[in-house]
Design an enzyme around this catalytic site. Sequence first.
Site, mmCIF file in Angstrom:
data_model
loop_
_atom_site.group_PDB
_atom_site.id
_atom_site.type_symbol
_atom_site.label_atom_id
_atom_site.label_comp_id
_atom_site.label_asym_id
_atom_site.label_seq_id
_atom_site.Cartn_x
_atom_site.Cartn_y
_atom_site.Cartn_z
ATOM 1 N N ASN A 282 0.803 -1.226 0.000
ATOM 2 C CA ASN A 282 0.000 0.000 0.000
ATOM 3 C C ASN A 282 0.839 1.280 0.000
ATOM 4 O O ASN A 282 0.454 2.283 -0.589
ATOM 5 C CB ASN A 282 -0.999 0.002 1.165
ATOM 6 C CG ASN A 282 -0.341 -0.158 2.510
ATOM 7 O OD1 ASN A 282 0.717 -0.774 2.648
ATOM 8 N ND2 ASN A 282 -0.967 0.380 3.541
ATOM 9 N N GLU B 185 4.421 -4.256 12.798
ATOM 10 C CA GLU B 185 3.424 -3.194 12.621
ATOM 11 C C GLU B 185 2.288 -3.819 11.837
ATOM 12 O O GLU B 185 2.370 -3.984 10.617
ATOM 13 C CB GLU B 185 4.038 -2.000 11.885
ATOM 14 C CG GLU B 185 3.218 -0.728 11.997
ATOM 15 C CD GLU B 185 2.270 -0.537 10.835
ATOM 16 O OE1 GLU B 185 1.071 -0.840 11.009
ATOM 17 O OE2 GLU B 185 2.709 -0.107 9.770
ATOM 18 N N CYS C 7 -3.289 1.402 6.837
ATOM 19 C CA CYS C 7 -3.474 0.700 8.113
ATOM 20 C C CYS C 7 -3.969 1.635 9.207
ATOM 21 O O CYS C 7 -4.623 1.202 10.148
ATOM 22 C CB CYS C 7 -2.189 0.011 8.536
ATOM 23 S SG CYS C 7 -0.781 1.132 8.748
ATOM 24 N N GLU D 7 8.373 2.210 14.987
ATOM 25 C CA GLU D 7 9.260 2.750 13.960
ATOM 26 C C GLU D 7 9.131 4.268 13.995
ATOM 27 O O GLU D 7 8.046 4.794 14.184
ATOM 28 C CB GLU D 7 8.868 2.222 12.579
ATOM 29 C CG GLU D 7 9.045 0.718 12.434
ATOM 30 C CD GLU D 7 8.690 0.212 11.053
ATOM 31 O OE1 GLU D 7 9.202 -0.868 10.682
ATOM 32 O OE2 GLU D 7 7.900 0.880 10.352
#
Length: 485
Positions: free
Chosen positions: A157, A255, A289, A463
């Site tokens: 994505n 993640e 997300c 992150e």
Amino acid sequence: MDTTTAQYEALALYIGGRFLSARGRPEQEVINPATGEAFAQLPHATREDLDNAVNAASDAFQSWRHTPAIERSALLRRVASLIRERAPQIARNITLDQGKPLAEAILEVQSCAEHAEWHAEECRRIYGRVIPARTPGVQQTVSREPIGVCAAFTPWNFPFNLALRKVVAALGSGCTTVLKGPEDSPSAVVALARIFHDAGLPAGCLNVVWGVPSEVSTHLINAPAVRKISFTGSATVGKQLASMAGAQMKRMTMELGGHSPVLVFDDADVEQAARFLARTKTRNAGQVCMAPSRFFVHEKAYERFVDAFTAEYAPLRVGDGLDPQTQMGPLAHERRIDAMQALVTDARERGASLVCGGSRLDETGYFFPPTILTGVPDDARLMVEEPFGPVVPITTFSSTEDALSRANALPYGLASYVFTNSIATAEYVAGRIEAGMVGINHFGLALPETPLGGVKESGMGSEGGIETFDGYLVTKFVSQASRVP
């Protein structure tokens, strides 16, 4: 070749500082989601290629780990410069193989220059410390050292952004990497490898491989030289990889997916919030997300919110991302069309009302319109499963505790959003909502200086921000006496 794809990235593996074309390797078609047609071929790595990539990373680690931070920093700054220089072409290719509008693709690539620069600065600040000893003649120090070879897995994505974030964190810390990017939208990762190559990264520090995801991930995770796993993707796949890595006590950063609740209180700027959220949901056709995906609106503000949201969201122009008039591109895969349709059908069968959209737009591309459903019950699949598309469920709540209970009901906890003009409400909800990130009255997430990560089944580790290197470093304590007692 069609002129629209004439300048598409020359797809390849990147192992030990060399770009490797197919030459007898298995290949996979790359599809343009705006047309449904194949226009390129991506070579898959053989088992020998995977072993060579791990060995190259392992060999390179022996010297890269001792490269002064000031030199690693300088390289990342060169990477940032090349990103800005090459952004237009990289973005165009992202639009071809991933589908998002060109303006969004350009923003994705350009923003990564700042991520590279942030890591260039932070890698110079990986500090240790001295612990005062209890005995004269003893020196006690703590140092942070790179963990070793990292295997990174990134999704389709945001193919450039999500790969870049992992690579700069690994390399900035002194680690080396084997990266498996998304086979569906590969051009950005190959372009990223060319940028690092041209910036002067030593051979073997970054390696790029492609293949059947389950086969590649199993091979890399089981490789003894790989000491760290970093994955961005669905919770289902993340659990599988975590299980394999955990069995070998390998460090992980995960993640994973989310299903981000939005809480709109009646004291908010309701119409303004609705318009803002509609624009936010438009990004990448909802394939984000952190996208707002479960809308809980106070019953006193519900009608005003729905009207304003619909007015902004429903008329969006959907089309080919290379068309400058397009406001929302196609979904990345044809299977996502069926997934959207199934969510809409289930919600309507459970009593939800369809406000707009709801059906596939064009048989020649993977287009699904902006879709709004109201009165969606909490047990509808759309409220339980991450939609990852342009389908919006809107429902009401009556009290703060009601909203929090329903927002926290799912096993996910990545992002969340709150709209209120009450400082007390904002602080109360932010302290009780179960999510790794909370945006209040705006979307201020995923910046280079801010940590990105979730709780519960949305992952582990972060992150970005000052936390960015934590998953790539081990802590070493040394206690040294001047002589034997």
